[in-house]
Motif scaffolding. Structure first.
Motif, PDB file in Angstrom:
ATOM      1  N   ILE A 180       0.855  -1.196   0.000  1.00  0.00           N
ATOM      2  CA  ILE A 180       0.000   0.000   0.000  1.00  0.00           C
ATOM      3  C   ILE A 180       0.887   1.241   0.000  1.00  0.00           C
ATOM      4  O   ILE A 180       1.815   1.353   0.808  1.00  0.00           O
ATOM      5  N   GLY A 181       0.600   2.172  -0.908  1.00  0.00           N
ATOM      6  CA  GLY A 181       1.373   3.413  -0.977  1.00  0.00           C
ATOM      7  C   GLY A 181       1.059   4.330   0.196  1.00  0.00           C
ATOM      8  O   GLY A 181       0.112   4.104   0.949  1.00  0.00           O
ATOM      9  N   LEU A 182       1.849   5.392   0.340  1.00  0.00           N
ATOM     10  CA  LEU A 182       1.651   6.352   1.427  1.00  0.00           C
ATOM     11  C   LEU A 182       0.289   7.037   1.338  1.00  0.00           C
ATOM     12  O   LEU A 182      -0.287   7.446   2.345  1.00  0.00           O
ATOM     13  N   ASP A 183      -0.225   7.154   0.107  1.00  0.00           N
ATOM     14  CA  ASP A 183      -1.528   7.805  -0.079  1.00  0.00           C
ATOM     15  C   ASP A 183      -2.698   6.840   0.164  1.00  0.00           C
ATOM     16  O   ASP A 183      -3.857   7.177  -0.067  1.00  0.00           O
ATOM     17  N   GLY A 184      -2.380   5.612   0.619  1.00  0.00           N
ATOM     18  CA  GLY A 184      -3.430   4.636   0.905  1.00  0.00           C
ATOM     19  C   GLY A 184      -3.884   3.863  -0.321  1.00  0.00           C
ATOM     20  O   GLY A 184      -4.777   3.034  -0.237  1.00  0.00           O
ATOM     21  N   ILE A 217      -4.911   3.049 -10.891  1.00  0.00           N
ATOM     22  CA  ILE A 217      -5.703   2.630  -9.742  1.00  0.00           C
ATOM     23  C   ILE A 217      -5.869   3.782  -8.761  1.00  0.00           C
ATOM     24  O   ILE A 217      -4.941   4.572  -8.557  1.00  0.00           O
ATOM     25  N   ASN A 218      -7.090   3.914  -8.210  1.00  0.00           N
ATOM     26  CA  ASN A 218      -7.381   4.862  -7.135  1.00  0.00           C
ATOM     27  C   ASN A 218      -8.015   4.087  -5.993  1.00  0.00           C
ATOM     28  O   ASN A 218      -8.162   2.868  -6.085  1.00  0.00           O
ATOM     29  N   LYS A 219      -8.431   4.787  -4.951  1.00  0.00           N
ATOM     30  CA  LYS A 219      -9.027   4.071  -3.817  1.00  0.00           C
ATOM     31  C   LYS A 219     -10.277   3.301  -4.200  1.00  0.00           C
ATOM     32  O   LYS A 219     -10.519   2.212  -3.709  1.00  0.00           O
ATOM     33  N   LYS A 220     -11.092   3.878  -5.073  1.00  0.00           N
ATOM     34  CA  LYS A 220     -12.368   3.241  -5.419  1.00  0.00           C
ATOM     35  C   LYS A 220     -12.449   2.768  -6.869  1.00  0.00           C
ATOM     36  O   LYS A 220     -13.495   2.300  -7.292  1.00  0.00           O
ATOM     37  N   SER A 221     -11.394   2.968  -7.650  1.00  0.00           N
ATOM     38  CA  SER A 221     -11.499   2.543  -9.046  1.00  0.00           C
ATOM     39  C   SER A 221     -10.192   1.940  -9.545  1.00  0.00           C
ATOM     40  O   SER A 221      -9.102   2.266  -9.065  1.00  0.00           O
ATOM     41  N   ILE A 222     -10.341   1.032 -10.517  1.00  0.00           N
ATOM     42  CA  ILE A 222      -9.162   0.440 -11.157  1.00  0.00           C
ATOM     43  C   ILE A 222      -9.460   0.302 -12.650  1.00  0.00           C
ATOM     44  O   ILE A 222     -10.553  -0.104 -13.041  1.00  0.00           O
TER      45      ILE A 222
END
Length: 392
Positions: free
Chosen positions: A43-47, A62-67
């Motif tokens: 997991i990156g520092l930005d979560g 990739i983001n928190k809610k999307s890939i």
């Protein structure tokens, strides 16, 4: 477009932990399915997880809610969006219909638990229970004002409710079978209903009276849609002078999705036929995309796009799986479709990828509603899911 990518329904949770895995697959028609997996490498520092794909697939973003994943061999890519929030306490059983008010503040939904409820769209908190239908409620929607709800039930009744105090202000009787879908004409002085009794009717809300049977087709009407017609379309003229209680029916088209594999289009005021299109299976739902373009979905998974000006040959037929098409909704310059296998996807003209709304695990997604950048779905699993398009 016809080659769907699929992903594990809870991929966002699965990929949040180190070495977590989620499956992926690509389904080219007539060819073997390609299977793959996604793995979290940390997991990156930005979560946001670092995710790699197995051979044959690529993670583009990739983001928190999307890939965003692609399968180069089939030249397809999809952006999978996980729900921003899930409401599990509105209903206890399968949710068959939902809508969001024009201001985005309220939701209304009906369920096989026999209830119809109004809730706060931001958090799913219950506001009102609308009681009065006998048996299940099949369809519910807000009037354009956002203060009034229209519902249709298996009791063959159409009802209008106040969203503010939950009182039933009007009941329309006349159908001989359950009401399966409704449409609101303009600002809502008139409404249209489609029923299992094979008729579509026009109603006067002010006097709670039937203004006429628009169509009697001898086959269950599963879906109805009303749309403004392009000036180039000849809607025909009514055989008799329309009642002065008909408001906003001129220059409108009525579309009927029928159980007998037929899609019927007529002038709403003229009642004159525009076309009758025969599909591959029962039509479940339909919607207008513009003054001449429309979509209709069938029980065997076909989404037909037709042009009213030349309806004989479809503009295109989208077929992603054999699962029934449950709902279709015009959205921006494209549409949102949901199917009986849990898939729910957004197609937009300027995007070369499909946006997939994930979370339902093989349970039918019955209905979709939008408000600005938020999309709400209801599902057989009893959940309302809310997606934020800004999460893309």
């Amino acid at each position: 477009m016809a080659v769907p990518l699929r992903i594990q329904s809870d991929w966002a949770q699965a990929l949040r932990k180190d070495e977590g895995e989620a499956w992926l697959s690509c389904h080219p028609p007539g060819k073997p399915t390609l299977y793959g997996s996604l793995t979290c490498q940390g997991i990156g520092l930005d979560g946001i997880p670092e995710v790699t794909a197995s051979e044959g697939f690529i993670v583009n973003e990739i983001n928190k809610k999307s890939i965003h994943v692609s399968c180069p061999k089939e030249n397809v890519s999809s952006k999978f969006l996980a729900p921003y929030t899930t409401f599990s306490r509105i209903h206890t059983k399968s949710i068959t219909c939902l809508d969001i008010s024009s201001g985005g503040g309220l939701g209304v939904s009906s369920s096989t638990d026999g209830s119809m409820k109004i809730w706060q769209a931001s958090n799913g908190e219950l506001r009102r229970v609308l009681e009065g239908h006998v048996f299940d409620v099949n369809c519910c929607r807000f009037f354009p004002s956002g203060l009034v709800v229209l519902s249709g039930g298996m009791d063959a009744q159409l009802k209008i409710w106040s969203a503010e105090d939950a009182s039933c202000v009007v009941t329309f009787k006349g159908h001989k079978g359950g009401i399966l879908d409704t449409a609101i004409v303009d600002r809502g002085k008139n409404v249209v209903s489609g029923s299992r009794d094979g008729t579509a009717r026009l109603w006067d809300c002010g006097r709670s009276a039937c203004l006429g049977v628009l169509a009697d087709c001898g086959s269950s009407i599963n879906g109805v849609a009303v749309g403004a017609a392009d000036n180039s379309i000849n809607l025909g003229s009514p055989e008799q002078m329309p009642s002065e209680r008909e408001v906003g029916t001129e220059s409108k088209m009525l579309l009927l999705a029928r159980e007998d594999k037929k899609l019927q289009c007529l002038g709403l005021q003229s009642r004159q036929p525009l076309f009758l299109f025969i599909g591959s299976d029962a039509f479940n739902c339909c919607t207008f995309l513009s003054g001449f373009l429309l979509l209709a979905g069938t029980q065997d998974g076909n989404i037909y796009q037709l042009d009213v000006r030349s309806p004989r040959t479809p503009v295109q037929v989208i077929h992603r799986s054999g699962a029934p098409v449950m709902s279709l909704l015009s959205f921006r310059d494209g549409f949102i479709a949901s199917q009986g296998d849990g898939s729910c996807f957004i197609v937009q003209q300027d995007l070369d990828y499909v946006i997939e709304l994930t979370g339902a695990d093989c349970d039918p997604v019955y209905k979709v509603a939008t408000w600005e950048k938020q999309i709400y779905t209801c599902c057989r699993d009893g959940l309302v899911r809310r997606y934020q398009l800004s999460d893309l």
